[in-house]
Design a protein around this motif. Structure first.
Motif, PDB file in Angstrom:
ATOM      1  N   ARG A 129      37.075  43.649  31.138  1.00  0.00           N
ATOM      2  CA  ARG A 129      38.633  43.246  31.148  1.00  0.00           C
ATOM      3  C   ARG A 129      38.950  43.722  32.584  1.00  0.00           C
ATOM      4  O   ARG A 129      38.348  44.533  33.176  1.00  0.00           O
ATOM      5  CB  ARG A 129      39.450  44.274  30.320  1.00  0.00           C
ATOM      6  N   ARG A 130      40.095  43.153  33.281  1.00  0.00           N
ATOM      7  CA  ARG A 130      40.256  43.207  34.343  1.00  0.00           C
ATOM      8  C   ARG A 130      41.825  44.031  34.552  1.00  0.00           C
ATOM      9  O   ARG A 130      42.547  43.934  33.761  1.00  0.00           O
ATOM     10  CB  ARG A 130      40.348  41.826  35.346  1.00  0.00           C
ATOM     11  N   ALA A 131      41.771  44.915  35.593  1.00  0.00           N
ATOM     12  CA  ALA A 131      43.162  45.655  35.529  1.00  0.00           C
ATOM     13  C   ALA A 131      43.881  45.304  36.972  1.00  0.00           C
ATOM     14  O   ALA A 131      43.295  45.521  38.032  1.00  0.00           O
ATOM     15  CB  ALA A 131      43.049  47.028  35.625  1.00  0.00           C
ATOM     16  N   PHE A 132      45.044  44.376  36.918  1.00  0.00           N
ATOM     17  CA  PHE A 132      45.451  44.080  38.218  1.00  0.00           C
ATOM     18  C   PHE A 132      47.061  44.483  38.285  1.00  0.00           C
ATOM     19  O   PHE A 132      47.805  44.595  37.337  1.00  0.00           O
ATOM     20  CB  PHE A 132      45.669  42.371  38.087  1.00  0.00           C
ATOM     21  N   VAL A 133      47.271  45.018  39.372  1.00  0.00           N
ATOM     22  CA  VAL A 133      48.437  45.876  39.593  1.00  0.00           C
ATOM     23  C   VAL A 133      49.061  45.494  40.934  1.00  0.00           C
ATOM     24  O   VAL A 133      48.506  45.349  41.883  1.00  0.00           O
ATOM     25  CB  VAL A 133      48.326  47.410  39.509  1.00  0.00           C
ATOM     26  N   PHE A 134      50.517  44.935  40.858  1.00  0.00           N
ATOM     27  CA  PHE A 134      51.149  44.871  42.038  1.00  0.00           C
ATOM     28  C   PHE A 134      51.509  46.171  42.619  1.00  0.00           C
ATOM     29  O   PHE A 134      52.190  46.925  41.981  1.00  0.00           O
ATOM     30  CB  PHE A 134      52.114  44.039  42.016  1.00  0.00           C
ATOM     31  N   VAL A 135      51.339  46.466  43.877  1.00  0.00           N
ATOM     32  CA  VAL A 135      51.901  47.873  44.520  1.00  0.00           C
ATOM     33  C   VAL A 135      53.007  47.488  45.559  1.00  0.00           C
ATOM     34  O   VAL A 135      52.745  46.808  46.451  1.00  0.00           O
ATOM     35  CB  VAL A 135      50.637  48.567  45.158  1.00  0.00           C
TER      36      VAL A 135
ATOM     37  N   GLY B  25      56.654  46.024  46.911  1.00  0.00           N
ATOM     38  CA  GLY B  25      57.432  44.493  46.928  1.00  0.00           C
ATOM     39  C   GLY B  25      56.776  43.621  48.119  1.00  0.00           C
ATOM     40  O   GLY B  25      57.070  42.478  48.441  1.00  0.00           O
ATOM     41  N   ALA B  26      55.618  44.296  48.824  1.00  0.00           N
ATOM     42  CA  ALA B  26      55.115  43.452  49.824  1.00  0.00           C
ATOM     43  C   ALA B  26      54.120  42.539  49.782  1.00  0.00           C
ATOM     44  O   ALA B  26      53.514  41.950  50.610  1.00  0.00           O
ATOM     45  CB  ALA B  26      54.637  44.315  51.224  1.00  0.00           C
ATOM     46  N   GLY B  27      53.626  42.452  48.357  1.00  0.00           N
ATOM     47  CA  GLY B  27      52.691  41.503  47.875  1.00  0.00           C
ATOM     48  C   GLY B  27      51.283  42.431  47.939  1.00  0.00           C
ATOM     49  O   GLY B  27      50.109  41.608  47.617  1.00  0.00           O
ATOM     50  N   ALA B  28      50.997  43.628  48.241  1.00  0.00           N
ATOM     51  CA  ALA B  28      49.845  44.291  48.195  1.00  0.00           C
ATOM     52  C   ALA B  28      49.668  44.607  46.663  1.00  0.00           C
ATOM     53  O   ALA B  28      50.520  44.637  45.793  1.00  0.00           O
ATOM     54  CB  ALA B  28      50.044  45.581  48.730  1.00  0.00           C
ATOM     55  N   ALA B  29      48.294  44.557  46.297  1.00  0.00           N
ATOM     56  CA  ALA B  29      47.970  44.586  44.868  1.00  0.00           C
ATOM     57  C   ALA B  29      46.527  45.066  44.895  1.00  0.00           C
ATOM     58  O   ALA B  29      45.683  45.436  46.082  1.00  0.00           O
ATOM     59  CB  ALA B  29      47.618  43.100  44.466  1.00  0.00           C
ATOM     60  N   LEU B  30      46.143  45.750  43.455  1.00  0.00           N
ATOM     61  CA  LEU B  30      45.019  46.385  43.317  1.00  0.00           C
ATOM     62  C   LEU B  30      44.287  45.702  42.217  1.00  0.00           C
ATOM     63  O   LEU B  30      45.033  45.108  41.115  1.00  0.00           O
ATOM     64  CB  LEU B  30      45.249  47.979  42.941  1.00  0.00           C
ATOM     65  N   LEU B  31      43.055  45.364  42.395  1.00  0.00           N
ATOM     66  CA  LEU B  31      42.401  44.838  41.073  1.00  0.00           C
ATOM     67  C   LEU B  31      41.161  45.635  40.903  1.00  0.00           C
ATOM     68  O   LEU B  31      40.261  45.968  41.977  1.00  0.00           O
ATOM     69  CB  LEU B  31      41.780  43.323  41.624  1.00  0.00           C
TER      70      LEU B  31
ATOM     71  N   GLY C 140      41.227  48.819  40.649  1.00  0.00           N
ATOM     72  CA  GLY C 140      41.402  49.822  41.660  1.00  0.00           C
ATOM     73  C   GLY C 140      41.025  49.755  43.328  1.00  0.00           C
ATOM     74  O   GLY C 140      41.101  50.456  43.877  1.00  0.00           O
ATOM     75  N   ALA C 141      40.617  48.412  43.370  1.00  0.00           N
ATOM     76  CA  ALA C 141      40.274  48.048  44.840  1.00  0.00           C
ATOM     77  C   ALA C 141      41.329  47.201  45.290  1.00  0.00           C
ATOM     78  O   ALA C 141      42.167  46.332  45.024  1.00  0.00           O
ATOM     79  CB  ALA C 141      38.864  47.232  44.927  1.00  0.00           C
ATOM     80  N   THR C 142      41.794  47.362  46.572  1.00  0.00           N
ATOM     81  CA  THR C 142      42.839  46.776  47.268  1.00  0.00           C
ATOM     82  C   THR C 142      42.472  45.275  47.605  1.00  0.00           C
ATOM     83  O   THR C 142      41.162  44.789  48.030  1.00  0.00           O
ATOM     84  CB  THR C 142      43.197  47.501  48.508  1.00  0.00           C
ATOM     85  N   VAL C 143      43.180  44.158  47.123  1.00  0.00           N
ATOM     86  CA  VAL C 143      43.040  42.926  47.545  1.00  0.00           C
ATOM     87  C   VAL C 143      43.941  42.151  48.663  1.00  0.00           C
ATOM     88  O   VAL C 143      45.167  43.072  48.611  1.00  0.00           O
ATOM     89  CB  VAL C 143      42.967  42.008  46.365  1.00  0.00           C
ATOM     90  N   ARG C 144      43.826  41.105  49.233  1.00  0.00           N
ATOM     91  CA  ARG C 144      44.972  40.548  50.172  1.00  0.00           C
ATOM     92  C   ARG C 144      44.906  39.486  49.831  1.00  0.00           C
ATOM     93  O   ARG C 144      44.466  38.566  48.972  1.00  0.00           O
ATOM     94  CB  ARG C 144      44.551  41.112  51.570  1.00  0.00           C
ATOM     95  N   ASP C 145      46.050  38.667  50.508  1.00  0.00           N
ATOM     96  CA  ASP C 145      46.537  37.253  50.361  1.00  0.00           C
ATOM     97  C   ASP C 145      46.556  37.032  48.936  1.00  0.00           C
ATOM     98  O   ASP C 145      46.284  35.820  48.404  1.00  0.00           O
ATOM     99  CB  ASP C 145      45.442  36.424  50.928  1.00  0.00           C
ATOM    100  N   VAL C 146      47.443  37.728  48.413  1.00  0.00           N
ATOM    101  CA  VAL C 146      47.754  37.453  46.938  1.00  0.00           C
ATOM    102  C   VAL C 146      48.894  36.507  46.598  1.00  0.00           C
ATOM    103  O   VAL C 146      49.972  36.432  47.290  1.00  0.00           O
ATOM    104  CB  VAL C 146      48.272  38.746  46.250  1.00  0.00           C
TER     105      VAL C 146
END
Length: 120
Positions: free
Chosen positions: A42-48, A50-56, A58-64
């Motif tokens: 299972r994948r855990a995706f969290v928006f952090v 309001g600037a569009g930053a996100a974690l997938l 536990g790792a930071t992802v960009r250009d979401v």
């Protein structure tokens, strides 16, 4: 589909000498796909924020980017290595409460251009 594919082959007018091996192959292929999907983590995706930053996971992802096409949700991002990744949620895989939560947590889509998009 795993059970319907062999039945469809057997119900066709294919000669029985070819239909039975093909039906068994379809059943085996469906069983392999079911086993592979059951083992997928299972994948855990969290928006952090309001600037569009996100974690997938536990790792930071960009250009979401989150895009909706009817009831389907398409999420695309770039991982740490710069590779483009994508997740798709169908209505049966994401309950309506979680779809609403995803819509509210996602950053706002970019605004339209200031100049008119049509010729005067």
């Amino acid at each position: 589909m795993t059970l319907l594919a062999p039945l469809a082959v057997l119900a066709s007018e294919m000669p029985r000498i070819a239909a039975w091996p093909l039906a068994l192959a379809a059943l085996g292929h469906g069983a392999v796909l079911l086993w592979r999907e059951a083992r997928r983590p299972r994948r855990a995706f969290v928006f952090v924020g309001g600037a569009g930053a996100a974690l997938l996971d536990g790792a930071t992802v960009r250009d979401v980017s989150l895009r909706w096409q009817g009831p389907l949700a398409f999420l695309s991002w770039r991982d740490a290595a710069g590779r483009a990744r994508r997740l798709v949620w169908w209505p049966d895989s994401l309950p309506s409460a979680q779809r609403r939560e995803l819509r509210l947590a996602a950053p706002e889509p970019p605004a339209a251009r200031r100049r008119p998009s049509m010729a005067p």
